[in-house]
Design a protein around this motif. Structure first.
Motif, mmCIF file in Angstrom:
data_model
loop_
_atom_site.group_PDB
_atom_site.id
_atom_site.type_symbol
_atom_site.label_atom_id
_atom_site.label_comp_id
_atom_site.label_asym_id
_atom_site.label_seq_id
_atom_site.Cartn_x
_atom_site.Cartn_y
_atom_site.Cartn_z
ATOM 1 N N PRO A 69 -53.356 24.118 15.811
ATOM 2 C CA PRO A 69 -53.535 22.513 15.699
ATOM 3 C C PRO A 69 -52.387 21.771 16.412
ATOM 4 O O PRO A 69 -52.173 20.525 15.422
ATOM 5 N N PHE A 70 -51.690 22.022 17.021
ATOM 6 C CA PHE A 70 -50.558 21.618 17.753
ATOM 7 C C PHE A 70 -51.026 20.776 19.170
ATOM 8 O O PHE A 70 -51.676 21.541 19.916
ATOM 9 N N GLN A 71 -50.955 19.727 19.229
ATOM 10 C CA GLN A 71 -51.245 18.773 20.486
ATOM 11 C C GLN A 71 -49.875 18.694 21.145
ATOM 12 O O GLN A 71 -48.904 17.891 20.454
ATOM 13 N N VAL A 72 -49.691 19.038 22.328
ATOM 14 C CA VAL A 72 -48.502 18.713 23.035
ATOM 15 C C VAL A 72 -48.622 17.768 24.241
ATOM 16 O O VAL A 72 -49.404 18.054 25.035
ATOM 17 N N LYS A 73 -47.666 16.715 24.509
ATOM 18 C CA LYS A 73 -47.825 15.604 25.323
ATOM 19 C C LYS A 73 -46.696 15.848 26.294
ATOM 20 O O LYS A 73 -45.470 15.789 25.622
ATOM 21 N N LEU A 74 -46.577 16.217 27.455
ATOM 22 C CA LEU A 74 -45.348 16.465 28.270
ATOM 23 C C LEU A 74 -45.323 15.161 29.174
ATOM 24 O O LEU A 74 -46.054 14.610 29.859
ATOM 25 N N ASN A 75 -44.089 14.599 28.562
ATOM 26 C CA ASN A 75 -43.854 12.836 29.350
ATOM 27 C C ASN A 75 -43.090 13.357 30.520
ATOM 28 O O ASN A 75 -43.464 12.435 31.615
ATOM 29 N N ASP A 76 -42.114 14.196 30.527
ATOM 30 C CA ASP A 76 -41.159 14.356 31.934
ATOM 31 C C ASP A 76 -40.864 15.648 31.755
ATOM 32 O O ASP A 76 -40.649 16.315 30.814
ATOM 33 N N TRP A 77 -40.507 16.348 33.180
ATOM 34 C CA TRP A 77 -39.508 17.473 33.204
ATOM 35 C C TRP A 77 -38.827 17.322 34.503
ATOM 36 O O TRP A 77 -39.045 16.713 35.524
ATOM 37 N N SER A 78 -37.914 18.421 34.592
ATOM 38 C CA SER A 78 -37.173 18.520 35.900
ATOM 39 C C SER A 78 -36.586 20.014 35.857
ATOM 40 O O SER A 78 -36.254 20.497 34.689
ATOM 41 N N LEU A 79 -36.256 20.539 37.001
ATOM 42 C CA LEU A 79 -35.512 21.844 36.900
ATOM 43 C C LEU A 79 -34.704 21.704 37.926
ATOM 44 O O LEU A 79 -34.520 21.285 38.929
ATOM 45 N N SER A 123 -40.360 17.647 19.103
ATOM 46 C CA SER A 123 -40.668 16.385 19.810
ATOM 47 C C SER A 123 -39.308 15.991 20.350
ATOM 48 O O SER A 123 -38.281 16.184 19.438
ATOM 49 N N GLY A 124 -39.235 15.459 21.444
ATOM 50 C CA GLY A 124 -37.950 15.154 22.077
ATOM 51 C C GLY A 124 -37.690 15.888 23.267
ATOM 52 O O GLY A 124 -38.415 16.490 23.832
ATOM 53 N N MET A 125 -35.993 15.841 23.712
ATOM 54 C CA MET A 125 -35.950 16.568 24.782
ATOM 55 C C MET A 125 -35.505 17.983 24.440
ATOM 56 O O MET A 125 -35.058 18.119 23.544
ATOM 57 N N GLN A 126 -36.168 19.029 25.370
ATOM 58 C CA GLN A 126 -36.159 20.272 25.281
ATOM 59 C C GLN A 126 -35.234 21.088 26.470
ATOM 60 O O GLN A 126 -35.249 20.480 27.745
ATOM 61 N N LEU A 169 -34.320 24.180 32.836
ATOM 62 C CA LEU A 169 -35.754 23.219 32.734
ATOM 63 C C LEU A 169 -35.526 22.346 31.608
ATOM 64 O O LEU A 169 -34.975 22.618 30.377
ATOM 65 N N LYS A 170 -35.597 20.992 31.974
ATOM 66 C CA LYS A 170 -35.508 19.818 31.026
ATOM 67 C C LYS A 170 -37.041 19.361 30.562
ATOM 68 O O LYS A 170 -37.708 19.088 31.881
ATOM 69 N N LEU A 171 -37.377 19.525 29.453
ATOM 70 C CA LEU A 171 -38.778 18.866 29.084
ATOM 71 C C LEU A 171 -38.581 17.909 28.120
ATOM 72 O O LEU A 171 -37.833 17.847 27.021
ATOM 73 N N SER A 172 -39.409 16.856 28.402
ATOM 74 C CA SER A 172 -39.610 15.801 27.252
ATOM 75 C C SER A 172 -40.892 15.786 26.814
ATOM 76 O O SER A 172 -42.065 15.569 27.383
#
Length: 604
Positions: A483-493, A560-563, A512-515
């Protein structure tokens, strides 16, 4: 007159007093022949057995006649139903019962030691008789004869009191056929059991063929209903499977009732009965015989009582044209997220619980030689009390009839709190070249009848739906781990190189930086075996460099947020570019971990 002669006179007088209303009677004239009477609006009919006057207070009906060849000779057995028409308790006369063969020979039948000696007003008693005749040839039974024997005359005087014709009515053993046309039914007909004093109504519901560790098993399901106004006990029944017509290359497969112990049905109650028939692997049954069980008890010279059991064929059910072993279950087209409707006779799913299928995808198993379908079921407690997690099985069937059983996730909750829902996963192993993408999903009652003598566990299909696998959509921005919906806003490696000292080897890592924005459906409960997000770092040649698995639950769960995720322990000794990241949903199953590709992040 001597005392001995006085006693003889009294005995003769008593015997005559029992029968002075009964002249010798041939049964054809006793009462009208058996008639076929309608039972209800469904057109169910049954041959009502004829009753015959035995004396002025008793009538008799023939319940069953056996004439079976055994290793000991010809076994003859008769069960008679005696009916009282009196207003008080009356004795059952001590008469001889004989069977007369078509060739004129007669044989006296021995009464069971448990036969009743008296009968209460307006009630029935079943009386059992048997004899074993040491003859090597087979013979046909013609008549049953009740006789009064006067032992105080010389020679003894025998008076025939009642004669009932039984030609063509005897059951000659397992391979004999049902002769009565009214006792031959098609698969979709409701019926009662002929000559059984029971108002219960039966209807075939399903027959399923399955290969098990114990061989090939056909499981037959009958629906039984009590439409009377009082509690009724289920008669002792069994079922045999037949291939071919009687006497024409007939092959018989003995079946067994999967139920144990006495079963009673309340007025208006319905329930299922299960019979299991073991067959050869390629057997296609043509019909089924329904049999009732009878018992005869005898006492030896030492006073030990032994029981002889035997079966009487009552009814034959023809299977559909072509002798299908698997009858198709009507399945409804399913729309994901809608509640299933289950068999009303099943108590597997609590009425306050709803069950729906929310996801079903094909997952990869690299190097394993098979793929895995994962189905996620949503179980919602709509009541105001905690409900135990129901135990049910599932199965996916293809159009060709191949069936794949679902493996339930190993870790589950004990119960579901009111107003909440729980996600339960089932996995199905499929051939790697499987082309089907639409299946019949069967939901099975895992608590179906099963006994130590059963050939295989008995289950009941409580729902069947046509389900199409969901297509995998490679959406880099929106990822569904229900039941989780994940929206990938931005990423960089970013690549990192480190050398702690001049003598230490150079190491490489990637950060890896994930928003992310993560939404979770409210009041949904998942456990530690729930889906995870797996990230695989891939070099330009397609080689796997590193893997990171991220949880949606627990202390270090995704939020949610920056990972920031670090790929270390790389399988490389240099920096490489461009790299890609495969994003997978991974699920632990009883057969190992499986994964489904969600999207690919590619450096440019």
């Amino acid at each position: 007159m001597s005392r001995k002669m006085k006693l003889a006179a009294v005995a003769v007088g008593f015997t005559l007093s029992l029968f002075h209303f009964i002249p010798p009677v041939v049964a054809e004239a006793a009462e009208p022949a058996a008639t076929i009477l309608p039972i209800d609006a469904e057109g169910i009919s049954i041959s009502k057995p004829s009753s015959y006057l035995l004396n002025d207070t008793l009538k008799v009906e023939i319940k069953s006649v056996l004439n079976e060849t055994t290793s000991e000779g010809q076994r003859i057995a008769v069960v008679v139903r005696a009916k009282s028409t009196a207003s008080k308790v009356v004795s059952i006369p001590d008469m001889e019962l004989r069977v007369r063969a078509a060739d004129g020979s007669e044989y006296m039948l021995q009464a069971s030691v448990f036969n009743a000696h008296a009968i209460r007003p307006q009630t029935n008693e079943e009386l059992s008789y048997m004899a074993v005749v040491d003859r090597k040839d087979t013979f046909e039974l013609k008549e049953l004869v009740w006789l009064s024997v006067d032992w105080y005359t010389y020679p003894k005087t025998e008076t025939e009191l009642l004669i009932i014709p039984v030609s063509g009515r005897s059951w000659n053993g397992a391979l004999s056929s049902i002769q009565d046309p009214s006792a031959k039914k098609t698969w979709d007909e409701s019926f009662q059991i002929p000559n059984i004093d029971s108002p219960l109504i039966y209807k075939p519901a399903a027959i399923h063929k399955e290969s098990t560790s114990k061989g090939t098993i056909h499981t037959v399901k009958l629906l039984v209903e009590n439409r009377s106004t009082k509690k009724e006990m289920l008669p002792s029944l069994s079922m045999d499977g037949r291939v071919g017509a009687a006497g024409v290359n007939t092959t018989l497969f003995n079946g067994a009732n999967a139920e144990q112990g006495a079963i009673t049905l309340e007025p208006g109650e319905k329930r299922y009965l299960y019979f299991q028939i073991s067959t050869d692997k390629d057997t296609i049954l043509s019909s089924l015989n329904v049999l009732s069980s009878e018992n005869f008890r005898q006492m030896d010279a030492k006073g030990t009582v032994t029981q002889v059991g035997y079966s009487i064929g009552r009814l034959n059910i023809a299977l559909p044209q072509g002798g299908q072993a698997d009858l198709p279950v009507q399945s409804l087209a399913y729309q994901y997220g809608t509640d299933f409707s289950f068999d009303s006779l099943s108590d597997t799913i609590d009425p306050h619980m709803s069950v729906s299928l929310v996801e079903m995808h094909m997952h990869e198993n690299e190097g394993e030689g098979y793929n895995t379908v994962i189905g996620k079921f949503k179980l919602s407690n709509n009541g105001d009390q905690p409900l135990p997690l129901p135990v049910f099985q599932t199965k996916l069937e293809t159009e060709s009839g191949a069936a794949y059983s679902g493996s339930r996730q190993t870790t589950t909750a004990q119960d579901i709190m009111p107003g909440t829902a729980y996600i339960l996963s089932y996995s199905y192993r499929m051939p790697i070249d499987m082309k089907d993408r639409t299946f019949v999903l069967k939901i099975l009652d895992a608590n179906g009848s099963t006994t130590a003598s059963s050939a295989a566990p008995v289950t009941n299909t409580i729902g069947a739906y046509s389900v199409a696998l969901q297509q995998d959509v490679m959406d880099a921005e929106k990822l569904s781990f229900y039941p989780f919906q994940v929206k990938l806003n931005d990423w960089s490696l970013m690549a990192r190189t480190s050398a702690p000292s001049a003598t230490s080897p150079i190491t490489y890592t990637y950060r890896l930086k994930l928003s992310l924005d993560i939404e979770r459906e409210e009041k949904m409960i998942v456990d530690k075996d729930f889906s995870k997000m797996s990230l695989e770092l891939i070099d330009p040649t397609g080689k796997l460099l590193s893997v990171k698995t991220l949880n949606f639950t627990g202390v270090n769960r995704l939020v949610s947020g920056m990972q920031f995720i670090t790929f270390d322990n790389l399988r490389t000794d240099e920096q490489e570019y461009p790299l890609s990241i495969n994003v997978y949903e991974t699920i632990a199953t009883p057969n190992g971990e499986v994964k489904r590709l969600m999207t690919v992040l590619q450096e440019r």
